[in-house]
Design a protein around this motif. Structure first.
Motif, PDB file in Angstrom:
ATOM      1  N   ARG A 213       0.684  -1.090   0.217  1.00 56.63           N
ATOM      2  CA  ARG A 213      -0.289   0.055   0.191  1.00 56.63           C
ATOM      3  C   ARG A 213       0.867   1.246  -0.013  1.00 56.63           C
ATOM      4  NH1 ARG A 213      -4.696  -1.527   4.344  1.00 56.63           N
ATOM      5  NH2 ARG A 213      -5.325  -3.180   3.030  1.00 56.63           N
ATOM      6  N   LEU A 214       0.807   1.922  -1.167  1.00 59.37           N
ATOM      7  CA  LEU A 214       2.333   2.511  -1.268  1.00 59.37           C
ATOM      8  C   LEU A 214       1.502   3.727  -1.752  1.00 59.37           C
ATOM      9  CD1 LEU A 214       4.849   1.045  -3.092  1.00 59.37           C
ATOM     10  CD2 LEU A 214       5.344   1.902  -0.743  1.00 59.37           C
ATOM     11  N   PRO A 215       1.632   5.383  -1.096  1.00 65.12           N
ATOM     12  CA  PRO A 215       1.354   6.690  -1.440  1.00 65.12           C
ATOM     13  C   PRO A 215       1.087   6.645  -3.146  1.00 65.12           C
ATOM     14  CG  PRO A 215       3.641   7.141  -0.950  1.00 65.12           C
ATOM     15  CD  PRO A 215       3.121   5.275  -0.543  1.00 65.12           C
ATOM     16  N   SER A 216       0.534   7.657  -3.810  1.00 64.23           N
ATOM     17  CA  SER A 216       0.139   7.901  -5.159  1.00 64.23           C
ATOM     18  C   SER A 216       0.968   8.321  -5.465  1.00 64.23           C
ATOM     19  CB  SER A 216      -1.366   8.401  -4.836  1.00 64.23           C
ATOM     20  OG  SER A 216      -1.273   9.419  -4.599  1.00 64.23           O
ATOM     21  N   HIS A 217       2.313   9.618  -4.916  1.00 66.30           N
ATOM     22  CA  HIS A 217       3.202   9.728  -5.185  1.00 66.30           C
ATOM     23  C   HIS A 217       4.448   8.956  -4.623  1.00 66.30           C
ATOM     24  CE1 HIS A 217       2.365  11.427  -1.024  1.00 66.30           C
ATOM     25  NE2 HIS A 217       3.429  10.997  -0.840  1.00 66.30           N
ATOM     26  N   GLY A 218       5.826   9.704  -5.777  1.00 69.48           N
ATOM     27  CA  GLY A 218       6.821   8.757  -5.085  1.00 69.48           C
ATOM     28  C   GLY A 218       7.846  10.367  -4.230  1.00 69.48           C
ATOM     29  N   THR A 227      13.019  15.108  -2.929  1.00 68.23           N
ATOM     30  CA  THR A 227      12.394  14.592  -5.140  1.00 68.23           C
ATOM     31  C   THR A 227      10.736  14.390  -4.912  1.00 68.23           C
ATOM     32  OG1 THR A 227      12.701  12.571  -5.270  1.00 68.23           O
ATOM     33  CG2 THR A 227      14.772  14.158  -6.187  1.00 68.23           C
ATOM     34  N   ILE A 228       9.480  14.036  -4.701  1.00 65.69           N
ATOM     35  CA  ILE A 228       8.997  14.157  -4.402  1.00 65.69           C
ATOM     36  C   ILE A 228       8.389  14.386  -6.845  1.00 65.69           C
ATOM     37  CG2 ILE A 228       5.735  14.940  -4.106  1.00 65.69           C
ATOM     38  CD1 ILE A 228       6.686  16.780  -2.429  1.00 65.69           C
ATOM     39  N   SER A 229       7.438  12.681  -6.733  1.00 64.33           N
ATOM     40  CA  SER A 229       7.150  12.161  -7.902  1.00 64.33           C
ATOM     41  C   SER A 229       6.274  12.208  -8.209  1.00 64.33           C
ATOM     42  CB  SER A 229       7.620  10.937  -8.577  1.00 64.33           C
ATOM     43  OG  SER A 229       9.282  10.704  -7.934  1.00 64.33           O
ATOM     44  N   CYS A 230       5.272  12.718  -8.808  1.00 64.64           N
ATOM     45  CA  CYS A 230       3.645  13.268  -9.412  1.00 64.64           C
ATOM     46  C   CYS A 230       3.156  11.949 -10.915  1.00 64.64           C
ATOM     47  CB  CYS A 230       3.492  14.497  -9.714  1.00 64.64           C
ATOM     48  SG  CYS A 230       3.653  15.997  -8.608  1.00 64.64           S
ATOM     49  N   GLU A 232       0.362  10.368 -12.735  1.00 65.41           N
ATOM     50  CA  GLU A 232      -0.606   9.987 -13.805  1.00 65.41           C
ATOM     51  C   GLU A 232      -1.042   8.218 -13.205  1.00 65.41           C
ATOM     52  OE1 GLU A 232      -2.200   8.971 -17.871  1.00 65.41           O
ATOM     53  OE2 GLU A 232      -1.554  12.005 -17.323  1.00 65.41           O
ATOM     54  N   LYS A 233      -2.750   8.951 -12.855  1.00 63.04           N
ATOM     55  CA  LYS A 233      -3.006   7.660 -11.965  1.00 63.04           C
ATOM     56  C   LYS A 233      -3.558   6.602 -13.080  1.00 63.04           C
ATOM     57  CE  LYS A 233      -6.945   6.172  -9.492  1.00 63.04           C
ATOM     58  NZ  LYS A 233      -8.439   7.096  -8.649  1.00 63.04           N
ATOM     59  N   GLY A 234      -3.149   5.153 -13.180  1.00 63.77           N
ATOM     60  CA  GLY A 234      -3.212   4.710 -14.242  1.00 63.77           C
ATOM     61  C   GLY A 234      -2.865   3.829 -14.411  1.00 63.77           C
ATOM     62  N   SER A 235      -1.937   5.053 -15.837  1.00 64.13           N
ATOM     63  CA  SER A 235      -0.777   4.681 -16.452  1.00 64.13           C
ATOM     64  C   SER A 235       0.707   5.009 -15.474  1.00 64.13           C
ATOM     65  CB  SER A 235      -1.053   5.668 -17.504  1.00 64.13           C
ATOM     66  OG  SER A 235      -0.238   7.329 -17.480  1.00 64.13           O
ATOM     67  N   GLY A 236       1.505   5.527 -14.572  1.00 65.41           N
ATOM     68  CA  GLY A 236       2.132   5.665 -13.730  1.00 65.41           C
ATOM     69  C   GLY A 236       2.583   6.809 -14.181  1.00 65.41           C
ATOM     70  N   THR A 237       2.454   7.150 -15.865  1.00 64.89           N
ATOM     71  CA  THR A 237       3.812   8.841 -16.107  1.00 64.89           C
ATOM     72  C   THR A 237       3.703   9.332 -15.657  1.00 64.89           C
ATOM     73  OG1 THR A 237       2.564   7.791 -18.423  1.00 64.89           O
ATOM     74  CG2 THR A 237       3.775   9.579 -18.225  1.00 64.89           C
ATOM     75  N   VAL A 238       5.296   9.949 -15.240  1.00 62.62           N
ATOM     76  CA  VAL A 238       5.532  11.078 -14.275  1.00 62.62           C
ATOM     77  C   VAL A 238       4.777  11.807 -15.207  1.00 62.62           C
ATOM     78  CG1 VAL A 238       7.946  11.759 -13.843  1.00 62.62           C
ATOM     79  CG2 VAL A 238       7.841   9.473 -14.352  1.00 62.62           C
ATOM     80  N   ARG A 239       4.122  12.833 -14.634  1.00 66.75           N
ATOM     81  CA  ARG A 239       3.793  14.191 -15.027  1.00 66.75           C
ATOM     82  C   ARG A 239       4.886  15.494 -14.419  1.00 66.75           C
ATOM     83  NH1 ARG A 239       1.812  13.724 -18.734  1.00 66.75           N
ATOM     84  NH2 ARG A 239       0.612  15.904 -18.774  1.00 66.75           N
ATOM     85  N   ALA A 240       5.113  15.167 -13.216  1.00 68.04           N
ATOM     86  CA  ALA A 240       5.766  16.811 -12.383  1.00 68.04           C
ATOM     87  C   ALA A 240       6.520  15.703 -11.420  1.00 68.04           C
ATOM     88  CB  ALA A 240       5.356  17.428 -12.185  1.00 68.04           C
ATOM     89  N   LEU A 241       7.966  16.665 -11.455  1.00 65.52           N
ATOM     90  CA  LEU A 241       9.157  16.114 -10.267  1.00 65.52           C
ATOM     91  C   LEU A 241       9.128  18.399  -9.854  1.00 65.52           C
ATOM     92  CD1 LEU A 241      10.813  13.962  -9.013  1.00 65.52           C
ATOM     93  CD2 LEU A 241      12.591  15.613 -10.352  1.00 65.52           C
ATOM     94  N   ILE A 242       9.025  17.567  -8.078  1.00 64.67           N
ATOM     95  CA  ILE A 242       9.332  18.221  -7.332  1.00 64.67           C
ATOM     96  C   ILE A 242      10.125  18.283  -6.681  1.00 64.67           C
ATOM     97  CG2 ILE A 242       8.368  19.918  -5.799  1.00 64.67           C
ATOM     98  CD1 ILE A 242       6.027  18.966  -6.887  1.00 64.67           C
ATOM     99  N   ASP A 243      11.019  19.238  -6.384  1.00 62.87           N
ATOM    100  CA  ASP A 243      12.595  19.092  -6.039  1.00 62.87           C
ATOM    101  C   ASP A 243      13.021  19.934  -5.431  1.00 62.87           C
ATOM    102  OD1 ASP A 243      14.796  20.617  -7.081  1.00 62.87           O
ATOM    103  OD2 ASP A 243      13.753  19.955  -8.034  1.00 62.87           O
ATOM    104  N   THR A 244      13.088  19.852  -3.738  1.00 64.68           N
ATOM    105  CA  THR A 244      14.100  20.871  -2.628  1.00 64.68           C
ATOM    106  C   THR A 244      15.133  20.749  -1.846  1.00 64.68           C
ATOM    107  OG1 THR A 244      13.229  22.451  -1.657  1.00 64.68           O
ATOM    108  CG2 THR A 244      11.928  20.630  -1.306  1.00 64.68           C
TER     109      THR A 244
END
Length: 274
Positions: A213-218, A227-230, A232-244
């Motif tokens: 049971r992993l979260p919807s984000h990485g 990094t926070i990976s966003c 797309e639900k279903g396909s798992g495509t990387v829609r955005a990456l946030i880093d700080t």
């Protein structure tokens, strides 16, 4: 402080002054520049790339509002003008931050909204565009270069497969890597890259764990950044990456990672491959 001699412009209250400032791109810039140091009209024209007549009209309007005063051949911001310049700069910075986040906000975990807004300006947001779909992945790969410790919660195939060779190189450089993902993702790498995956698993510095049971984000924890990976639900495509490099965001990410790490299990290669 009461200034009885100040003549207010015929405006519609504070919103009228704000509207005047933002109606042309150069006006806030001029006020900010003059709040830093006195400038002549020619210098302002050069710095803002607008005509002398436009600068003259702008300074005239500023003088009517007591935002600037003339000292010889130069203009400088008054205390009132500096007060307005600082407030406008804060507002512009906040809107710029909001514009970075608005398109990815619905992908972020709810807990992220509980972090203080002071962390938001430090976020770098890289979004996949139709013409540049791999932009978030390229950003992630650049951050991964040279890291000595990498821990990742839900790395996902779409994010990690382009970086698979780099992961192997990092292990050769004695980096410590831990990946917590779904069994299906581990199975993909074991079946698609059986020899290299098996070799990685044998390394003392590499740990592959599974969680149901992993979260919807990485979440990625690198040496200096989070990094926070966003996806797309279903396909798992990387829609955005946030880093700080925000300490507050790192504390939050470490806590989330630790909570999943506690329940994660070592993968069983025979069970997965079989």
């Amino acid at each position: 402080m009461v200034l009885d001699n100040v003549k207010h412009s015929a405006a519609d209250g504070p919103l009228g002054d704000i509207a005047y400032l933002v109606r042309s791109d150069h006006r806030v810039s001029v006020l900010v520049v003059l709040s830093d140091c006195p400038q002549g009209r020619d210098e302002l024209c050069e710095r803002t790339d607008v005509s002398s007549s436009t600068i003259r009209r702008t300074l005239g309007e500023f003088e009517k509002r007591s935002w600037v005063c003339k000292n010889g051949h130069q203009y400088e911001a008054t205390q009132l003008g500096s007060f307005i310049a600082e407030a406008m700069q804060v507002l512009i910075d906040r809107v710029e931050t909001e514009r970075k986040l608005r398109d990815v906000w619905h992908w972020l975990p709810e807990e992220f909204g509980e972090l203080s807004v002071e962390t938001w300006p430090d976020l770098r947001v890289t979004v996949a565009e139709p013409d540049f779909p791999y932009r978030p992945i390229n950003r992630f790969e650049s951050l991964l270069q040279g890291t000595t410790r990498f821990r990742c919660l839900r790395p996902e195939v779409s994010l990690m497969e382009p970086c698979f060779g780099l992961l192997f190189q990092l292990l050769d450089d004695e980096a410590n890597i831990t990946l917590i993902d779904r069994r299906a993702c581990h199975a993909y790498f074991l079946s698609t890259y059986p020899e290299r995956s098996a070799e990685m698993i044998q390394r003392d510095t590499f740990t592959a764990l599974e969680h149901d049971r992993l979260p919807s984000h990485g979440i990625g924890l690198l040496d200096d950044r989070v990094t926070i990976s966003c996806f797309e639900k279903g396909s798992g495509t990387v829609r955005a990456l946030i880093d700080t490099d925000s300490p507050e965001v790192r504390e939050w990410a470490e806590s989330v990672y630790a909570s999943y790490r506690t329940d994660a299990r070592p993968i069983d290669m025979h069970q997965i491959v079989g």
